[in-house]
Each structure stands twice: as structure tokens, then as C-alpha cells.
Motif scaffolding. Structure first.
Motif, short mmCIF file in Angstrom:
data_model
loop_
_atom_site.label_atom_id
_atom_site.label_comp_id
_atom_site.label_asym_id
_atom_site.label_seq_id
_atom_site.Cartn_x
_atom_site.Cartn_y
_atom_site.Cartn_z
N VAL A 177 51.53 2.47 73.21
CA VAL A 177 52.28 3.61 72.14
C VAL A 177 51.86 4.83 72.58
CG1 VAL A 177 52.21 4.15 69.75
CG2 VAL A 177 52.71 1.72 70.42
N SER A 178 52.46 5.95 72.64
CA SER A 178 51.86 7.03 72.90
C SER A 178 52.63 8.11 71.82
CB SER A 178 52.69 7.56 74.38
OG SER A 178 52.12 6.94 75.17
N THR A 179 51.27 9.02 71.47
CA THR A 179 51.76 9.96 70.25
C THR A 179 51.28 11.30 70.69
OG1 THR A 179 51.75 9.99 68.06
CG2 THR A 179 49.83 9.35 69.03
N PRO A 180 51.94 12.32 70.65
CA PRO A 180 51.55 13.64 70.76
C PRO A 180 50.40 14.19 70.29
CG PRO A 180 53.91 13.59 69.92
CD PRO A 180 53.37 12.34 69.92
N HIS A 217 51.27 3.61 61.62
CA HIS A 217 52.50 4.04 62.25
C HIS A 217 52.14 5.57 62.52
CE1 HIS A 217 54.60 0.73 60.66
NE2 HIS A 217 53.84 0.80 59.41
N SER A 258 53.44 9.00 64.89
CA SER A 258 54.53 9.45 65.55
C SER A 258 54.87 9.18 66.93
CB SER A 258 54.55 11.20 65.26
OG SER A 258 55.38 11.55 66.24
N GLY A 259 55.71 8.19 67.05
CA GLY A 259 55.87 7.75 68.45
C GLY A 259 55.59 6.43 68.52
N GLY A 260 55.02 5.79 67.51
CA GLY A 260 55.16 4.22 67.85
C GLY A 260 54.01 3.81 66.80
N VAL A 289 48.84 14.05 75.16
CA VAL A 289 49.36 12.71 74.50
C VAL A 289 47.97 12.00 74.35
CG1 VAL A 289 51.76 12.56 75.17
CG2 VAL A 289 50.11 11.36 76.51
N SER A 346 47.53 7.52 73.84
CA SER A 346 48.02 6.45 74.00
C SER A 346 47.14 5.21 73.61
CB SER A 346 48.48 6.02 75.69
OG SER A 346 49.27 6.93 75.98
#
Ligand SMILES: *[C@@H]1O[C@H](CO)[C@@H](O)[C@H](O)[C@H]1NC(C)=O
Ligand SMILES: *[C@@H]1O[C@H](CO)[C@@H](O)[C@H](O)[C@H]1NC(C)=O
Ligand SMILES: *[C@@H]1O[C@H](CO)[C@@H](O)[C@H](O)[C@H]1NC(C)=O
Ligand SMILES: *[C@@H]1O[C@H](CO)[C@@H](O)[C@H](O)[C@H]1NC(C)=O
Ligand SMILES: *[C@@H]1O[C@H](CO)[C@@H](O)[C@H](O)[C@H]1NC(C)=O
Ligand SMILES: *[C@@H]1O[C@H](CO)[C@@H](O)[C@H](O)[C@H]1NC(C)=O
Length: 442
Positions: free
Chosen positions: A274-277, A378, A380-382, A431, A433
Motif C-alpha cells: 500500500v502506498s501513500t503520499p 486507513h 490515503s491510498g490504502g 511516497v 509504502s
């Protein structure tokens, strides 16, 4: 020298050279040493598990209080972290010939420094102190150099024109010394070593620090300009990752070690990633890594995140910092209370009080099994499923406590909660991950 030995020498030179370039082109990994592991210079053999947890909680609280303070006085020139915090150390070498040192790794600060001889004031360090006059690759830099100007908090020594730094920590600790260029050598877990000439490091000659942890200094892995990550950037393409093995109770006996990976070795890929900025917050706390958190779920119950508070303006953003250096996870009070209630609702065991410990949701597992509910973060992104061993920590005699605490507004994803997650940072693509991973096998 005979023809044969010269040839042998040349052969080994090339093998060594190939080993380095091979290590680099595929990335490389170094071992992380937990501060409480018997191999750590900070190890106290007589400490009980409860004392270790108490110290970890105390350090966590100090660090978050400091961050809260920093947010409300952003103009003050204080470093993000306190040197007493930080849970993992990295062994590396400085100079030529290489001299072994131990640095506390810190994703919350962006400078690499070590204690150096001659000492005006040095704290009591367990391993020998580096002497730059014995290293042929050590170089001071001049005040007018671009490097000097790129480091924060530098001053100029008036008589010698040598660039000097001062780092002031929140707990009153301070290190002052020369900004220098030196060769850093990292020992890869594959057995080869990788050298980085002309790395900017602080050579501290006056080090008044209040901590009892006697490492050689700090290795900043933050996102600021002089962090190790930014300095190695062209070699590692802005990528590093780590996978932290649980370290309390039964796990403290484990001989496996956590790893810090660089470059291609730090790529987090495959099923379940899962990657998130990465998020920047108005130029404050630039050296910390923030991501957006939408909610936590406990079982099927979703608890929305109202946001962290920043500065005197009461501005909030839904951000949480991912910090390797703080064991406990901190959430704004209301959110914390909701999460704790949802967790407690799912656990049928009787609660026990543990007045000496700020952690206040504890259970006696000698009376039955602690069925920790499934918790998901949770972002943002996954969604990231958290390891059940990362929610509660064993404090001794079968007692397990919820490893979260309320904060005055700041949110921090602590390193206990990061156990058994492979976490990759990419400071060029901005990002982070996550991948659930058995870190003993990574
Ligand atoms: C410094 O370390 C040495 C050796 O470990 C020890 O004997 C000495 O008491 C320590 N000094 C302080 C001030 O802690
Ligand atoms: C670096 O500067 C310090 C003074 O701050 C001086 O004592 C030392 O000899 C210098 N080292 C080199 C290699 O020039
Ligand atoms: C250098 O000189 C300036 C002006 O004379 C003085 O204010 C400053 O404190 C001096 N710095 C050091 C490191 O001695
Ligand atoms: C870890 O290593 C030590 C020393 O090599 C050994 O005595 C111990 O049994 C090992 N522990 C585990 C859990 O393998
Ligand atoms: C921030 O909130 C507090 C309490 O809600 C309030 O007392 C204070 O005036 C607010 N500050 C600003 C700048 O709005
Ligand atoms: C946990 O339960 C056991 C067995 O009943 C008891 O002996 C022990 O004192 C309890 N521990 C705490 C901290 O309450």
C-alpha cells in the motif's frame, strides 16, 4: 613483490571493486541493532523488561512533548528530536582507515554527527571515540563553502575560517563541532562494504547531552538536506526501507535483527503493498515524514480521524508522522479515547491497573488469552493491516498493555506499531509504502 602476489593483489582489488559496485547497483542492507539488544552499546543487562518498557514510554513522552513544543514555537532553532530517543542503532565506519562507530538512527532529524577527539566535553561513550587526526580522508570545510551554507545552524570560527555546527536538542542537550567531509563505510548484510567519500558529518568536540545512552552519535534519516538519505541520494535514488522485528518479552531473546535497506534493496513491491503520499506541512517539521491518515478500524468498526493540530492557529490536518524513533503511538485525545474504547470492547479479559505506567489499558494474560482485535490503519491510498503483536506490549509477568497514548494534538505512528511491516520511503517520488511482512524472514 613477486609477480604472483602483485597479480593476486590486483585480482582482489577488482573483486573488492566489483563487490562494491554490485552492492550498489542492487542496493544494499545494513543491520539495525535494537538499543536493548545484548549487542547494543546501550544494553543494560540488569534491566528488567518492565524497566525497559518504562524507559521506552518515558522517552516516547519526552519526544512527543518536544515535538508539540516545537510546533508552537516554530521559529526557535531547536532540532526535532532529543538524542535520548531512538530505538535502533546502526554500526558504521568513519574515516580512513575505517573506524567503527554506533549511531542512533533517527527519521526525525537530518544531520549525521559523532563525538570526536580532542574532546572539550564528551559524554561517556561505550565504544572508542573517533580521532579525525588519525584519518587520512577527514577534511574540515571553510566557512565560505557552499556545503557550509547548506547546513543549518553553522557558525564560523573567526581565526581559522572553519565551518562549525551547533545542534541544540529540546532537552537542553547540545553538540558543537566542525562540519567535515569524511568517508562513511556501511557494512552490507551480504558481507561486502560500501563506501561513501565526502559525506558531510558533524565532528562534535563539545557534547553536553543528558542521555544515558552512550552511542557515538546520531544518523539522521529525515527528509532534510543533510540527512544521510539526501546525501546518498544519487547512489540510492532517494530510497530506503526498514522492517522492525518485535522486541519485547519473548521476542527480546531472538537473534534475528532488523534491517535498514537502501536503493534497489529498499523497493517495497509485491502483493499487499500500500502506498501513500508524503505530505509537507507549511514548512514546519520539514525533516519529519508525514502521511495522511483517514481512520483506524477495530474489527468492522471504523473510527474517523479528526486530524492533528498544528501550531497556535488551531489549524488541523489529517496527518500523522511515521517515526522510527518513538516506540509508543500518540493520537489526539478524543481519537485515542474512541480507539481505546473500541479495542477494550473486544477484549473479554479483566483489566489490571498498573499505576507506575502511563499506559492504562492493561490485561493479565495469565488469566486467559488476549484476543487482540484486528486493527487496520486507513491511509490515503490504502489500508494497512497491523500486526497483532504491535498493538499491545508485554510489560512482564503476563501483563500486556495497549501501546498508545493521548497527545496534545500531535499524531505519531510509533515504532511498536510498525513491527512486522516493511516500510519504504522514497524521498524523490514522495511516497511511503507499507507491506505486512514477517521481518525475521525479510
Ligand atoms: C564512564 O564509563 C566508564 C567505563 O565504562 C565507567 O567506569 C565510568 O564510571 C563512567 N563515567 C561516568 C561519569 O558515567
Ligand atoms: C580541523 O579544524 C580543527 C579546529 O576546529 C583543527 O584542530 C584540526 O586540526 C583541523 N583538521 C584538519 C584535518 O585540518
Ligand atoms: C566571531 O566574531 C564575531 C564578531 O567579532 C563575534 O560576534 C562572534 O561571536 C565570533 N564567533 C566566534 C565563534 O568566535
Ligand atoms: C541466540 O544466540 C545465543 C548465542 O549465540 C544462543 O545462546 C541463543 O540460544 C540464541 N537464541 C535463540 C532464540 O536462538
Ligand atoms: C484555539 O482553540 C482554543 C480552545 O479551543 C481557543 O481558546 C483559542 O483561542 C484558539 N486559538 C485561535 C488562534 O483560534
Ligand atoms: C495476574 O494473574 C495471576 C494469576 O491469577 C496473579 O498471580 C498475578 O498477581 C496477576 N498479576 C497482576 C499484575 O495482577
Amino acid at each position: 613483490m613477486s609477480y604472483f602476489s602483485l597479480q593476486t593483489l590486483i585480482f582482489f582489488y577488482f573483486v573488492h571493486f566489483i563487490a562494491i559496485s554490485h552492492a550498489l547497483s542492487n542496493g544494499f542492507s545494513v543491520e539495525l541493532i535494537h538499543r536493548n539488544s545484548p549487542r547494543s552499546p546501550l544494553y543494560h543487562p540488569t534491566e528488567t523488561n518492565l524497566q525497559r518498557v518504562l524507559n521506552d514510554v518515558r522517552r516516547s513522552i519526552n519526544r512527543v512533548n518536544h515535538l508539540n513544543k516545537k510546533i508552537s514555537h516554530t521559529s526557535k532553532p531547536i532540532s526535532t528530536s532529543t538524542p535520548d530517543t531512538g530505538e535502533y542503532l546502526m554500526s558504521y565506519s568513519v574515516g580512513t582507515p575505517p573506524f567503527k562507530v554506533y549511531g542512533i538512527i533517527d527519521t526525525g532529524s537530518d544531520f549525521v554527527w559523532i563525538q570526536c577527539k580532542p574532546c572539550n566535553i564528551c559524554y561517556n561513550q561505550t565504544s572508542p571515540i573517533f580521532n579525525p587526526s588519525k584519518s587520512s580522508s577527514y577534511k574540515n570545510i571553510s566557512c565560505s563553502s557552499r556545503t557550509c551554507k547548506s547546513v543549518e545552524q553553522t557558525t564560523c570560527s573567526n581565526d581559522t575560517n572553519i565551518c562549525e555546527y551547533t545542534l541544540q536538542y529540546g532537552d537542553g542537550s547540545k553538540t558543537t563541532g566542525d562540519v567535515s567531509l569524511e568517508t562513511l563505510t556501511l557494512d552490507s548484510t551480504t558481507g561486502s562494504s560500501v563506501s561513501f567519500p565526502k559525506t558531510v558529518i558533524g565532528c562534535g568536540h563539545t557534547n553536553t547531552v543528558s542521555f544515558r545512552g552512550q552511542s557515538s552519535g546520531v544518523v539522521g534519516l529525515g527528509s532534510g538536506r543533510k540527512s544521510l538519505i539526501k546525501q546518498l541520494d544519487s547512489s540510492i535514488d532517494g530510497k530506503f526501507s526498514y522492517c522492525l522485528i518485535p522486541f519485547y518479552g519473548e521476542f527480546s531473546q531472538s537473534n534475528s535483527s532488523s534491517k535498514l535497506n537502501f536503493g534497489d534493496a529498499a523497493i517495497v513491491s509485491g502483493e499487499g503493498v500500500v502506498s501513500t503520499p508524503l505530505v509537507k506541512i507549511n514548512g514546519i517539521l520539514n525533516d519529519l515524514y508525514f502521511v495522511t491518515l483517514e481512520a483506524f478500524s477495530v474489527g468492522n468498526k471504523r473510527i474517523g480521524f479528526g486530524g492533528s493540530k498544528f501550531g497556535k492557529t488551531n489549524a488541523t490536518t489529517k496527518t500523522i508522522t511515521i517515526d522510527s524513533g518513538t516506540p509508543v503511538t500518540f493520537l489526539p485525545h478524543r481519537f485515542y479515547v474512541q480507539l481505546r474504547a473500541a479495542v477494550a470492547e473486544n477484549i473479554k479479559l479483566k483489566r489490571v491497573d498498573f499505576p507506575t505506567l502511563p499506559l492504562n489499558l492493561c490485561y493479565n494474560t495469565t488469566l486467559g488469552q488476549l484476543n487482540v482485535p484486528k486493527i487496520t490503519a486507513h491511509f490515503s491510498g490504502g489500508d494497512v493491516k497491523l500486526d497483532s503483536n504491535s498493538i499491545f506490549i508485554p510489560i512482564g509477568n503476563g501483563v500486556m498493555c495497549f501501546a498508545f497514548l493521548p497527545s496534545q494534538g500531535f499524531s505519531l505512528f510509533g515504532n511498536i506499531l510498525q513491527h512486522n511491516l516493511l516500510i519504504g520511503f522514497d524521498v524523490n517520488k514522495n511516497v511511503i509504502s507499507f507491506k505486512p511482512t514477517d521481518c525475521t524472514k525479510h
